[in-house]
Design a protein around this motif. Structure first.
Motif, PDB file in Angstrom:
ATOM      1  N   GLY A 160      27.665 -54.740   8.182  1.00  0.00           N
ATOM      2  CA  GLY A 160      28.205 -55.674   7.191  1.00  0.00           C
ATOM      3  C   GLY A 160      29.452 -55.123   6.538  1.00  0.00           C
ATOM      4  O   GLY A 160      30.439 -55.833   6.331  1.00  0.00           O
ATOM      5  N   ASN A 161      29.445 -53.834   6.217  1.00  0.00           N
ATOM      6  CA  ASN A 161      30.603 -53.213   5.575  1.00  0.00           C
ATOM      7  C   ASN A 161      31.822 -53.274   6.506  1.00  0.00           C
ATOM      8  O   ASN A 161      32.933 -53.543   6.066  1.00  0.00           O
ATOM      9  CB  ASN A 161      30.276 -51.763   5.197  1.00  0.00           C
ATOM     10  CG  ASN A 161      31.175 -51.212   4.095  1.00  0.00           C
ATOM     11  OD1 ASN A 161      31.681 -50.121   4.184  1.00  0.00           O
ATOM     12  ND2 ASN A 161      31.377 -51.978   3.032  1.00  0.00           N
ATOM     13  N   ILE A 186      21.572 -51.980  -4.153  1.00  0.00           N
ATOM     14  CA  ILE A 186      22.484 -52.554  -3.158  1.00  0.00           C
ATOM     15  C   ILE A 186      22.392 -51.750  -1.853  1.00  0.00           C
ATOM     16  O   ILE A 186      22.351 -52.313  -0.765  1.00  0.00           O
ATOM     17  CB  ILE A 186      23.939 -52.572  -3.690  1.00  0.00           C
ATOM     18  CG1 ILE A 186      24.052 -53.520  -4.890  1.00  0.00           C
ATOM     19  CG2 ILE A 186      24.933 -52.934  -2.598  1.00  0.00           C
ATOM     20  CD1 ILE A 186      23.982 -54.990  -4.567  1.00  0.00           C
ATOM     21  N   LEU A 240      19.782 -53.436  16.657  1.00  0.00           N
ATOM     22  CA  LEU A 240      20.625 -53.230  15.476  1.00  0.00           C
ATOM     23  C   LEU A 240      20.011 -52.230  14.489  1.00  0.00           C
ATOM     24  O   LEU A 240      20.525 -52.042  13.390  1.00  0.00           O
ATOM     25  CB  LEU A 240      20.904 -54.567  14.763  1.00  0.00           C
ATOM     26  CG  LEU A 240      22.196 -55.286  15.190  1.00  0.00           C
ATOM     27  CD1 LEU A 240      22.129 -55.703  16.647  1.00  0.00           C
ATOM     28  CD2 LEU A 240      22.490 -56.476  14.302  1.00  0.00           C
ATOM     29  N   SER A 283      28.286 -42.732  -3.217  1.00  0.00           N
ATOM     30  CA  SER A 283      29.093 -43.385  -4.260  1.00  0.00           C
ATOM     31  C   SER A 283      29.155 -44.898  -4.048  1.00  0.00           C
ATOM     32  O   SER A 283      29.885 -45.600  -4.730  1.00  0.00           O
ATOM     33  CB  SER A 283      30.502 -42.797  -4.275  1.00  0.00           C
ATOM     34  OG  SER A 283      31.167 -43.125  -3.072  1.00  0.00           O
ATOM     35  N   LEU A 338      27.971 -61.585   1.708  1.00  0.00           N
ATOM     36  CA  LEU A 338      27.873 -63.006   2.036  1.00  0.00           C
ATOM     37  C   LEU A 338      27.268 -63.825   0.902  1.00  0.00           C
ATOM     38  O   LEU A 338      27.815 -64.832   0.475  1.00  0.00           O
ATOM     39  CB  LEU A 338      26.991 -63.121   3.288  1.00  0.00           C
ATOM     40  CG  LEU A 338      27.262 -64.293   4.214  1.00  0.00           C
ATOM     41  CD1 LEU A 338      28.739 -64.366   4.557  1.00  0.00           C
ATOM     42  CD2 LEU A 338      26.418 -64.152   5.472  1.00  0.00           C
ATOM     43  N   THR A 349      24.842 -58.725   0.992  1.00  0.00           N
ATOM     44  CA  THR A 349      25.433 -58.291  -0.287  1.00  0.00           C
ATOM     45  C   THR A 349      26.899 -58.673  -0.416  1.00  0.00           C
ATOM     46  O   THR A 349      27.456 -58.627  -1.510  1.00  0.00           O
ATOM     47  CB  THR A 349      25.284 -56.766  -0.493  1.00  0.00           C
ATOM     48  OG1 THR A 349      25.966 -56.091   0.549  1.00  0.00           O
ATOM     49  CG2 THR A 349      23.821 -56.351  -0.512  1.00  0.00           C
ATOM     50  N   ASP A 404      33.897 -48.669   1.543  1.00  0.00           N
ATOM     51  CA  ASP A 404      33.754 -47.221   1.367  1.00  0.00           C
ATOM     52  C   ASP A 404      33.373 -46.467   2.628  1.00  0.00           C
ATOM     53  O   ASP A 404      33.624 -45.270   2.722  1.00  0.00           O
ATOM     54  CB  ASP A 404      32.711 -46.930   0.283  1.00  0.00           C
ATOM     55  CG  ASP A 404      33.275 -47.124  -1.110  1.00  0.00           C
ATOM     56  OD1 ASP A 404      34.441 -46.758  -1.333  1.00  0.00           O
ATOM     57  OD2 ASP A 404      32.549 -47.657  -1.975  1.00  0.00           O
ATOM     58  N   MET A 436      28.450 -48.815  -9.005  1.00  0.00           N
ATOM     59  CA  MET A 436      28.628 -50.264  -9.005  1.00  0.00           C
ATOM     60  C   MET A 436      30.071 -50.651  -9.250  1.00  0.00           C
ATOM     61  O   MET A 436      30.382 -51.435 -10.138  1.00  0.00           O
ATOM     62  CB  MET A 436      27.729 -50.906 -10.080  1.00  0.00           C
ATOM     63  CG  MET A 436      26.265 -50.647  -9.894  1.00  0.00           C
ATOM     64  SD  MET A 436      25.657 -51.252  -8.307  1.00  0.00           S
ATOM     65  CE  MET A 436      25.302 -52.946  -8.706  1.00  0.00           C
ATOM     66  N   ALA A 437      30.955 -50.070  -8.478  1.00  0.00           N
ATOM     67  CA  ALA A 437      32.356 -50.426  -8.655  1.00  0.00           C
ATOM     68  C   ALA A 437      33.090 -50.346  -7.330  1.00  0.00           C
ATOM     69  O   ALA A 437      32.770 -49.524  -6.480  1.00  0.00           O
ATOM     70  CB  ALA A 437      33.010 -49.498  -9.670  1.00  0.00           C
ATOM     71  N   GLU A 467      30.429 -62.690  18.393  1.00  0.00           N
ATOM     72  CA  GLU A 467      30.386 -61.264  18.729  1.00  0.00           C
ATOM     73  C   GLU A 467      29.699 -60.501  17.595  1.00  0.00           C
ATOM     74  O   GLU A 467      30.010 -60.697  16.413  1.00  0.00           O
ATOM     75  CB  GLU A 467      31.803 -60.727  18.949  1.00  0.00           C
ATOM     76  CG  GLU A 467      31.821 -59.347  19.597  1.00  0.00           C
ATOM     77  CD  GLU A 467      33.223 -58.943  20.068  1.00  0.00           C
ATOM     78  OE1 GLU A 467      34.195 -59.644  19.744  1.00  0.00           O
ATOM     79  OE2 GLU A 467      33.314 -57.894  20.743  1.00  0.00           O
ATOM     80  N   LEU A 515      36.767 -59.367  15.811  1.00  0.00           N
ATOM     81  CA  LEU A 515      35.542 -59.870  16.459  1.00  0.00           C
ATOM     82  C   LEU A 515      35.748 -61.333  16.843  1.00  0.00           C
ATOM     83  O   LEU A 515      36.318 -62.106  16.081  1.00  0.00           O
ATOM     84  CB  LEU A 515      34.345 -59.757  15.513  1.00  0.00           C
ATOM     85  CG  LEU A 515      33.873 -58.353  15.144  1.00  0.00           C
ATOM     86  CD1 LEU A 515      32.760 -58.425  14.101  1.00  0.00           C
ATOM     87  CD2 LEU A 515      33.391 -57.604  16.389  1.00  0.00           C
ATOM     88  N   ILE A 529      27.109 -68.441  10.622  1.00  0.00           N
ATOM     89  CA  ILE A 529      27.501 -67.108  10.175  1.00  0.00           C
ATOM     90  C   ILE A 529      26.323 -66.150  10.301  1.00  0.00           C
ATOM     91  O   ILE A 529      25.177 -66.520  10.023  1.00  0.00           O
ATOM     92  CB  ILE A 529      27.954 -67.115   8.693  1.00  0.00           C
ATOM     93  CG1 ILE A 529      29.046 -68.157   8.441  1.00  0.00           C
ATOM     94  CG2 ILE A 529      28.466 -65.751   8.277  1.00  0.00           C
ATOM     95  CD1 ILE A 529      29.650 -68.093   7.049  1.00  0.00           C
ATOM     96  N   ARG A 578      19.873 -52.762   0.626  1.00  0.00           N
ATOM     97  CA  ARG A 578      20.102 -54.011   1.360  1.00  0.00           C
ATOM     98  C   ARG A 578      21.312 -53.906   2.288  1.00  0.00           C
ATOM     99  O   ARG A 578      21.274 -54.371   3.418  1.00  0.00           O
ATOM    100  CB  ARG A 578      20.392 -55.167   0.394  1.00  0.00           C
ATOM    101  CG  ARG A 578      19.347 -55.508  -0.591  1.00  0.00           C
ATOM    102  CD  ARG A 578      18.192 -56.267  -0.006  1.00  0.00           C
ATOM    103  NE  ARG A 578      18.597 -57.428   0.796  1.00  0.00           N
ATOM    104  CZ  ARG A 578      17.735 -58.128   1.528  1.00  0.00           C
ATOM    105  NH1 ARG A 578      16.457 -57.806   1.547  1.00  0.00           N
ATOM    106  NH2 ARG A 578      18.143 -59.163   2.229  1.00  0.00           N
ATOM    107  N   ALA A 579      22.381 -53.331   1.757  1.00  0.00           N
ATOM    108  CA  ALA A 579      23.665 -53.369   2.466  1.00  0.00           C
ATOM    109  C   ALA A 579      23.586 -52.582   3.775  1.00  0.00           C
ATOM    110  O   ALA A 579      22.864 -51.593   3.875  1.00  0.00           O
ATOM    111  CB  ALA A 579      24.762 -52.799   1.574  1.00  0.00           C
ATOM    112  N   THR A 580      24.372 -53.024   4.775  1.00  0.00           N
ATOM    113  CA  THR A 580      24.360 -52.368   6.085  1.00  0.00           C
ATOM    114  C   THR A 580      25.751 -51.893   6.461  1.00  0.00           C
ATOM    115  O   THR A 580      26.759 -52.359   5.919  1.00  0.00           O
ATOM    116  CB  THR A 580      23.876 -53.347   7.169  1.00  0.00           C
ATOM    117  OG1 THR A 580      24.875 -54.379   7.320  1.00  0.00           O
ATOM    118  CG2 THR A 580      22.539 -53.977   6.794  1.00  0.00           C
TER     119      THR A 580
END
Ligand SMILES: Cc1cc2nc3c(=O)[nH]c(=O)nc-3n(C[C@H](O)[C@H](O)[C@H](O)COP(=O)(O)OP(=O)(O)OC[C@H]3O[C@@H](n4cnc5c(N)ncnc54)[C@H](O)[C@@H]3O)c2cc1C
Lengths: 275, 747
Positions: free
Chosen positions: A106-107, A98, A53, A92, A30, A28, A116, A180-181, A153, A149, A22, A101-103
């Motif tokens: 990934g989203n 988060i 990337l 938001s 995974l 965030t 979002d 955080m929701a 890929e 995907l 994976i 870290r988050a990308t």
């Protein structure tokens, strides 16, 4: 478990070819599940050191965002000023820790119906670029948590065309609390008016169907007409009609449907031309 | 007693003695503790809400690698019972399981993974029984009772005057049906303990807990060891809120049985999910009430029926029910009162102690009735409270005549005055036409300490050892779990001796070192420890008096040195217990508690007409604490309590389906964040009580009690219709908006 940190797309693809491997970006999504309600995979391929990337570039009316760029970096980029709805979605999104870290990749790849960034990317008709092909963001998710995907890929970047100069756009997130929701409803809209008429309308709805959807009927009601209170309420109801929400721990289906109509009605109402 | 007329330390702002270690991450909590040779425990939990246990087969699990012990109910050396008050709960289920998550067997293994694998290998057969999931179904229990003794775990009554007469005297009567929801404590540190076999055949227990002496007793009961062989050491405890009152006893008792069986230290540590799914919550309440008043707003009668969900075992339902009943009609002087409070068994995780012990629920009940009456009479909600609030010389709803320390009215006036200015600055940022604003008030009464029902354990001790250099070691039996109690205790000891707080060292809470002072609950730490310390200090002063006379005006340090050289006994033991209470438990008449705290909180809210969302803009919290020993600590308690009350009122929607809890962590159980928690203004009112140390009264629980009721009142004012349930869901607000004629008219 084998953890690797490839430096090129080719190496990454080879590492991902191992059955069950994976890709890992911010982790965030995974890492919340692995070792908890999902077993650790045989291989974890960290995508964060692949240069393609990363970065945010603007060229020929298109802005291209590397899939592993942390969201907070996107928010800080001046390029975001052209996409107020996306900016609003990012602000938001979770909380600062988060977002660091988050990308975006990934989203998108996580394919949550509540993601979002999807509604704003969809009103701009953004496209993801993988090693092999271009996939419209709108087509990427096929079911909750599932994308088109293929194994191995990788989403390399996301291209967002600059909207017409006089475009107006918005994003609204309704959630059980302000940070955080996960959204109960999130939606984005874009309209362009010219000579007292709506010439372009795009509306995307999240958290109210198995994937984020475009409300085409609502868009058609608006396009080619003057933006009036009546037209707006018709379009808003049509958008609510297009949704197929469910009851869950956060809200009832009925409430979600009502909120689409009411929030769209309020947001679109801001753009009624002063007469 | 030789106390200076003007306190030097008490009443001044003090930084918490544990602040630095906590901020720097230096404090070692239970999970940081690793003992040599330590085993890991895991429990088999019932997957069904109600079932007969047909078989339990532990052999396959025992044969797995790394597994040291697998024990069932038959393997408990002492009694298979736990429970503070009503003896209805086994340590490991026997015969029947009564809720999802109820422990049936337990394992000790070389690693946590091996322990989990062993749990998965335990064989069992269950025969499912019809289950009762909530208050709607409790009456149906006759068919398959959860307990043979009947569906009601606890029943408390309160009678004053005649409500029939009171309602006949009323010009107006209002009535309401109200609902309050479950709440999870969400202490930051989940439950955990380590049991270690001691040298002399005893046990040492380390744990994150509130009540070491409860643990001592339950471990003794389960193991058969005398209490004196069970030593309990409280580790720094990362929050509790009542959730670590009785609950740690069961985990400690299980770990203790495993430690005795294996001869090795055993750690039982719950994950966040396990903790959420299997430990106690705040009792949900159904309240039906009626309030009668004359045209000019004087209350003539209040009648309240409260039904609470106990869950599968009684645990701490008795004190919750007692308090909810006694305080059920609020801080008002009403001639005729009837309250009837019952806790019903259901097949759910037992509900238990939670900050307030039923008071926030009771407060929501009486305050909603008062607001309804104000609306019915067209009277200002502040004015109607002003007319009816208790004053000195007045009588509580149990007929307790109050001769002193009644700050109720002052809290009302101060909160009302402060909140009248609103939160204009904030409100300027809200979009026109979309938001409605409202202010609400709620008043409360809180009986200090355990009251009549718990009087037999309402005593506390303190040891003071004065050293030759004038510094003092102090040991008290009540615990710190985040309240800032140790700082206040340190201040009171310093004040009692006339020295600086940094000259006072507090002993860690270890049952081998500190006096049994009962449970650290019911906001009793300051009152109990303070009085016990004053009692010990008085003895020291008495012993020092001759020397003081002889030496004249010398420093305390010199005095102590001189006393030491003359072999004066510098170790003093103090004790204090709550004065005897003249109270009839059957009728709920008389002196329910020895003293009462009062408070009024006001809240200002904005309500979104489109979504039904509520934002709290500001809370003003006026609390009569008798004496603010550490004003900074008062503020911290108020801020924490208001935040917790806000969560209960708005965001903490507790989702269940049948006997299963759906929310289990912060992604689905929404605690308020820093964005939801508004500015909170603390208003300190000090009406000293003659029996309180330095006049101090209870505070820890009062801070959460009126918050939800004040928010509900504010929302009601904003939308023009009365809120009847909490948490206040946006869906409910939309209905109210419609009823109040304030809907956005938008689709
Ligand atoms: C506390 C918390 C709050 C959150 N709040 C929000 C919120 O408000 N809104 C929201 O939308 N989400 C939220 N999320 C979910 C999560 O943060 C987002 O979905 C985030 O964008 C995921 O990005 P990531 O880089 O962390 O993905 P990862 O967890 O690393 O990966 C997620 C999935 O995407 C795949 N993947 C990652 N990058 C690529 C790539 N380049 N190509 C192909 N596949 C890839 C991974 O293999 C994995 O399957 C929250 C999560 C947490 C823990």
């Amino acid at each position: 478990m084998n953890y690797s940190r490839p430096k090129t797309l080719g190496e990454a693809a080879r590492a991902l070819a191992v059955s069950g491997a994976i890709g890992l970006a911010g982790g965030t999504d995974l890492l919340v599940h692995l070792g908890r309600d999902e077993a650790w995979p045989p291989g974890l391929v960290d995508l964060k050191e692949i240069p393609e990337l990363h970065g945010i570039r603007s060229q020929d009316g298109i802005i291209r965002i590397g899939a592993a760029t942390p969201l907070s970096q996107i928010l800080e980029s001046p390029a975001i000023e052209d996409f107020p709805a996306l900016g609003q979605a990012l602000r938001s999104f979770a909380g600062r820790a988060i977002r660091n870290r988050a990308t975006l990749g990934g989203n998108l790849a996580n394919a949550s119906p509540a993601a979002d960034t999807l509604p704003p990317l969809m009103i701009h008709e953004a496209v993801c670029l993988t090693q092999h092909r271009r996939i419209a963001v709108a087509d990427l998710a096929v079911a909750p948590g599932e994308t088109m995907l293929r194994p191995g890929e990788i989403i390399v970047s996301v291209e967002i065309p600059l909207p017409p100069k006089d475009a107006q756009s918005f994003f609204v997130k309704l959630a059980p609390r302000e940070a955080m929701a996960i959204a109960v409803v999130n939606l984005a809209g874009l309209i362009v008016q010219s000579d007292g008429e709506v010439v372009l309308a795009r509306i995307a709805l999240g958290s109210v169907a198995p994937t984020v959807i475009r409300a085409k009927e609502a868009e058609e009601i608006l396009e080619g007409h003057t933006l009036t209170k009546d037209a707006i309420s018709q379009a808003s109801l049509a958008a609510a009609e297009a949704a197929s929400p469910i009851d869950d721990i956060r809200a009832t289906a009925d409430y979600r449907r009502r909120m689409i109509a009411r929030l769209l009605n309020w947001e679109l109402g801001r753009y009624i031309p002063n007469t | 007693m030789n106390r200076k007329s003007k306190p030097q330390t008490v009443g001044r702002r003090h930084i918490r003695e544990d602040a630095e270690a906590k901020l720097k991450g230096r404090l070692r909590f239970l999970p940081d503790l690793r003992l040599d040779d330590m085993l890991h425990a895991a429990q088999l939990s019932s997957p069904l809400p109600h079932a007969r246990i047909l078989s339990l087969d532990l052999e396959a699990a025992r044969a797995l690698p790394g597994v040291v012990a697998v024990l069932g109910p038959e393997d408990i050396p002492g009694e298979n019972r736990i429970g503070v008050i009503i003896d209805d709960q086994p340590l490991l289920a026997q015969g029947k399981v009564r809720y999802v998550g109820e422990p049936m067997a337990m394992v000790a293994a070389e690693s946590a993974e091996a322990a989990r694998a062993a749990v998965a290998a335990i064989g069992f057969e269950l025969e499912e029984l019809p289950a009762i999931f909530d208050l709607d179904q409790v009456e149906a229990q006759a068919n398959e009772p959860i307990h043979e003794e009947g569906p009601i775990a606890v029943h408390q009554k309160l009678r004053k005057g005649s409500v029939e007469r009171g309602f006949a005297d009323a010009d107006v009567v209002v009535e309401a049906e109200l609902v309050t929801g479950l709440q999870e404590h969400y202490y930051l540190e989940p439950q955990g303990c380590i049991a270690t076999p001691g040298e002399s055949g005893g046990l040492v227990i380390h744990g994150s807990l509130q009540c070491p002496f409860y643990v001592q007793r339950d471990v003794s009961r389960a193991t058969g060891l005398p209490q004196s062989r069970v030593r309990v050491i409280q580790t720094p405890t990362g929050g509790a809120f009542g959730g670590k009152e009785d609950i740690p006893s069961e985990f400690c008792a299980r770990a203790a049985v495993l430690a005795l069986a294996t001869g090795r230290p055993v750690r039982l540590l719950l994950s966040r999910d396990e903790d959420f799914l299997s430990t106690s919550k705040r009792h949900p309440f159904r309240i039906r009430g009626r309030l009668g008043a004359t045209k000019d707003g004087r209350f003539t009668a209040m009648e309240v029926y409260q039904d609470a969900e106990a869950g599968a075992y009684a645990t701490l339902s008795p004190p919750v029910i007692y308090r909810a009943c006694i305080q059920g009609a609020g801080p008002y002087d009403i001639p005729n009162v009837k309250v009837e409070t019952r806790a019903w068994y259901t097949n759910q995780v037992p509900n238990g102690a939670f900050r307030g012990f039923g008071s926030p629920q009771a407060c929501f009940g009486h305050e909603r009735l008062v607001d309804l009456m104000a609306a019915e009479l067209g009277m200002d909600p502040v004015e109607i409270r002003r007319i009816n609030l208790l004053r000195e010389g007045g009588e509580t709803c149990t007929g307790h005549k109050l001769d002193e320390s009644v700050g109720a009215l002052e809290t009302l006036e101060r909160a009302a005055e402060a909140s009248a200015k609103g939160a204009a600055e904030e409100e300027a940022h809200f979009e026109d036409g979309r938001w409605l604003f409202g202010t609400g008030h709620a008043a409360m009464i809180y009986g200090n300490c355990l009251g009549k029902a718990g009087w037999h354990m309402d005593g506390a001790g303190a040891y003071l050892q004065l050293h030759a250099d004038g510094s003092v070691s102090c040991a008290t039996g009540l615990t710190e779990f985040g309240q800032g109690a140790r700082t206040v205790v340190q201040q009171m000891a310093a004040e009692a001796l006339g020295i600086e707080p940094d000259q006072v060292s507090l002993m860690p809470v270890d049952t081998a070192l500190v006096p049994d002072s009962g449970p650290t609950v019911a906001s009793r730490n300051v009152v109990m420890s303070g009085n016990a310390i004053l009692n010990a200090a008085a003895k020291l002063h008495e012993r020092l008096a001759p020397l003081r006379e002889e030496l004249g005006d010398v420093s305390f340090r010199k005095l102590a040195g001189a006393a030491y050289k003359r072999n004066v006994n510098l170790a003093a033991e103090g004790w204090w217990h709550v004065p005897e209470l003249d109270f009839d438990l059957k009728k709920g008449r008389g002196e329910a508690y020895f003293a009462y705290s009062f408070a009024t909180q006001s809240a200002r809210v904005a309500v979104d007409r489109i979504t039904g969302n509520v934002r709290v803009l500001k809370v003003w919290a006026a609390h009569d604490v008798g004496c603010a020993v550490n004003p900074a600590g008062v503020e911290a308690q108020v801020e924490g309590g208001v935040a917790q009350g806000l969560g209960w009122a708005l965001t903490e929607r507790f989702a269940r389906e049948g006997g299963n809890i759906l929310a289990r962590n912060l992604s689905t159980y929404h605690l308020p964040t820093a964005i939801e928690v508004p500015e909170i203004e603390t208003i300190i009112v000090e009406e000293p009580h003659s029996q309180g140390p330095f006049g101090a009264k209870s505070l820890g629980e009062p801070v959460i009690i009126p918050t939800a009721a004040a928010i509900a009142a504010a929302v009601s004012e904003a939308v023009g219709a009365q809120v009847s349930e909490i948490p206040i869901r946006p869906e409910h607000v939309l209905e109210l908006l419609e009823r109040g004629g304030h809907d956005s008219n938008a689709l």
